[in-house]
Design an enzyme around this catalytic site. Structure first.
Site, mmCIF file in Angstrom:
data_model
loop_
_atom_site.group_PDB
_atom_site.id
_atom_site.type_symbol
_atom_site.label_atom_id
_atom_site.label_comp_id
_atom_site.label_asym_id
_atom_site.label_seq_id
_atom_site.Cartn_x
_atom_site.Cartn_y
_atom_site.Cartn_z
ATOM 1 N N ASP A 8 0.883 -1.166 0.000
ATOM 2 C CA ASP A 8 0.000 0.000 0.000
ATOM 3 C C ASP A 8 0.922 1.218 0.000
ATOM 4 O O ASP A 8 2.138 1.090 0.135
ATOM 5 C CB ASP A 8 -0.889 -0.018 1.256
ATOM 6 C CG ASP A 8 -1.781 1.216 1.357
ATOM 7 O OD1 ASP A 8 -2.369 1.601 0.330
ATOM 8 O OD2 ASP A 8 -1.883 1.803 2.442
ATOM 9 N N SER A 9 0.315 2.399 -0.101
ATOM 10 C CA SER A 9 1.125 3.613 -0.048
ATOM 11 C C SER A 9 1.591 3.913 1.388
ATOM 12 O O SER A 9 2.448 4.758 1.586
ATOM 13 C CB SER A 9 0.315 4.798 -0.566
ATOM 14 O OG SER A 9 -0.855 4.947 0.210
ATOM 15 N N CYS B 108 -4.416 -1.548 -1.695
ATOM 16 C CA CYS B 108 -4.552 -0.107 -1.913
ATOM 17 C C CYS B 108 -5.666 0.079 -2.938
ATOM 18 O O CYS B 108 -5.569 -0.444 -4.065
ATOM 19 C CB CYS B 108 -3.223 0.428 -2.453
ATOM 20 S SG CYS B 108 -3.301 2.146 -3.012
ATOM 21 N N GLU C 68 -2.492 8.761 8.527
ATOM 22 C CA GLU C 68 -1.020 8.664 8.602
ATOM 23 C C GLU C 68 -0.478 9.458 9.796
ATOM 24 O O GLU C 68 0.626 9.232 10.249
ATOM 25 C CB GLU C 68 -0.373 9.145 7.296
ATOM 26 C CG GLU C 68 -0.596 8.219 6.099
ATOM 27 C CD GLU C 68 0.210 6.906 6.158
ATOM 28 O OE1 GLU C 68 1.340 6.912 6.665
ATOM 29 O OE2 GLU C 68 -0.330 5.864 5.702
ATOM 30 N N CYS D 70 -10.905 3.030 0.198
ATOM 31 C CA CYS D 70 -9.454 3.204 0.374
ATOM 32 C C CYS D 70 -9.095 2.436 1.630
ATOM 33 O O CYS D 70 -9.795 2.531 2.643
ATOM 34 C CB CYS D 70 -9.156 4.693 0.545
ATOM 35 S SG CYS D 70 -7.520 5.051 1.227
ATOM 36 N N HIS E 295 -7.000 2.814 3.840
ATOM 37 C CA HIS E 295 -6.728 3.605 5.046
ATOM 38 C C HIS E 295 -8.004 3.857 5.856
ATOM 39 O O HIS E 295 -7.946 4.038 7.066
ATOM 40 C CB HIS E 295 -6.149 4.981 4.674
ATOM 41 C CG HIS E 295 -4.681 4.990 4.409
ATOM 42 N ND1 HIS E 295 -4.120 4.425 3.294
ATOM 43 C CD2 HIS E 295 -3.643 5.535 5.109
ATOM 44 C CE1 HIS E 295 -2.807 4.621 3.309
ATOM 45 N NE2 HIS E 295 -2.494 5.291 4.413
HETATM 46 N N1 DGL Z 1 -4.597 3.177 1.024
HETATM 47 C C1 DGL Z 1 -4.698 3.708 -0.254
HETATM 48 C C2 DGL Z 1 -5.946 3.386 -0.976
HETATM 49 O O1 DGL Z 1 -6.508 2.370 -0.638
HETATM 50 C C3 DGL Z 1 -3.913 4.852 -0.695
HETATM 51 C C4 DGL Z 1 -4.251 6.172 -0.231
HETATM 52 C C5 DGL Z 1 -3.306 7.182 -0.809
HETATM 53 O O2 DGL Z 1 -2.105 6.949 -0.806
HETATM 54 O O3 DGL Z 1 -3.803 8.214 -1.258
HETATM 55 O O4 DGL Z 1 -6.405 4.062 -1.841
#
Ligand code: DGL
Length: 269
Positions: free
Chosen positions: A10-11, A73, A152, A184, A186
């Site tokens: 993931d990011s 992600c 984050e 997302c 996150h």
């Molecule tokens: N967790 C990510 C997603 O599911 C990435 C969020 C991001 O880096 O903008 O989209």
């Protein structure tokens, strides 16, 4: 049997929502996790850049001889996966179809809310898959770009998070959805606050958890589980400072990961 690791990326922290579920469902599996913390957020970037980052993240995980890749992600799954799937000789699973599969089974009133990053919402991927299942389902979408920086920075349950949730989710709540895809990975880290805001009648779908359930079917059908053993190996890599990831990752996974996180120069991959 195949005791190579499952590669997950993931990011940043969001993909740990998939890792947590994989650990619970498959206690014998080894996991290599990569969080691209030097390039987060992905969601505000162009499709070309997201494809480029996704390529290098996968190349990094392949250098660990993984048996499969989980793109934990929503952004990379919706904006990049359809374009890169054929570029690698390893099974690659994204979160979009797994989350949609769960949501279309949960909805009773055929009104599904979808929240995600700007790139994810722009791709239209969730709505497209939902309409493929059932064209009568109505979707209500909203990009929530401030959620990722809130996560984050550890704002899981603060006043500022509540304010931002109200700003982003007011219309979707007003639309009377009974299911909300937190598109997302996150966002499930904000699930407590999002759930309180949406109310008890709205079911929340976590793409990270759903992709883990999807893997269960894959591992069973291909007989590629790791053999049972006493020890499993979890390793975590990030492309920026390890301290923040160790602190927040330990809270989220409810297990100490201090000392298990290493920094990698992702530009080399
Ligand atoms: N967790 C990510 C997603 O599911 C990435 C969020 C991001 O880096 O903008 O989209």
């Amino acid at each position: 049997m195949d005791n190579r690791s499952i590669g997950v990326f993931d990011s940043g922290l969001g993909g740990l929502t998939a890792v947590k579920e994989i650990m619970e469902l498959f206690p014998n599996e080894n996991i290599v996790y990569f969080g691209d913390t030097s390039r987060v957020p992905y969601g505000s970037r162009s499709k070309d850049t997201i494809i480029k980052y996704t390529h290098s993240d996968i190349r990094f995980l392949l250098s660990h001889d993984v048996k499969m890749i989980v793109i934990a992600c929503g952004t990379a799954s919706s904006a990049a996966l359809p374009h890169i799937k054929e570029d690698f000789n390893v099974p690659i699973y994204g979160v979009v179809d797994a989350a949609v599969y769960a949501a279309v089974r949960k909805t009773r009133n055929k009104r599904i809310g979808i929240i995600g990053t700007t790139a994810t919402i722009k791709s239209g991927a969730y709505t497209k898959y939902i309409k493929d299942y059932d064209p009568n389902i109505q979707t209500f979408e909203r990009a929530c770009p401030l959620f990722v920086p809130l996560v984050e920075n550890g704002h899981f349950n603060t006043k500022v998070t509540e304010l931002v949730i109200d700003e982003y989710l007011k219309e979707i709540r007003g639309a009377g959805v009974d299911t909300l895809i937190m598109g997302c990975t996150h966002y499930p880290l904000l699930a407590g606050a999002i759930g309180r805001y949406m109310g008890p009648d709205v079911e929340l779908v976590s793409p990270g958890s759903e992709v883990a359930r999807f893997l269960q079917k894959k591992l069973n059908s291909e007989n590629s589980h790791s053999p049972k053993r006493d020890e499993h190996r979890y390793s975590y890599y990030v492309s920026d400072s390890v301290e923040n990831f160790e602190a927040l990752g330990s809270i989220f996974l409810e297990k100490e990961i201090n000392g298990q996180v290493s920094k990698v120069d992702i530009e080399k991959y």
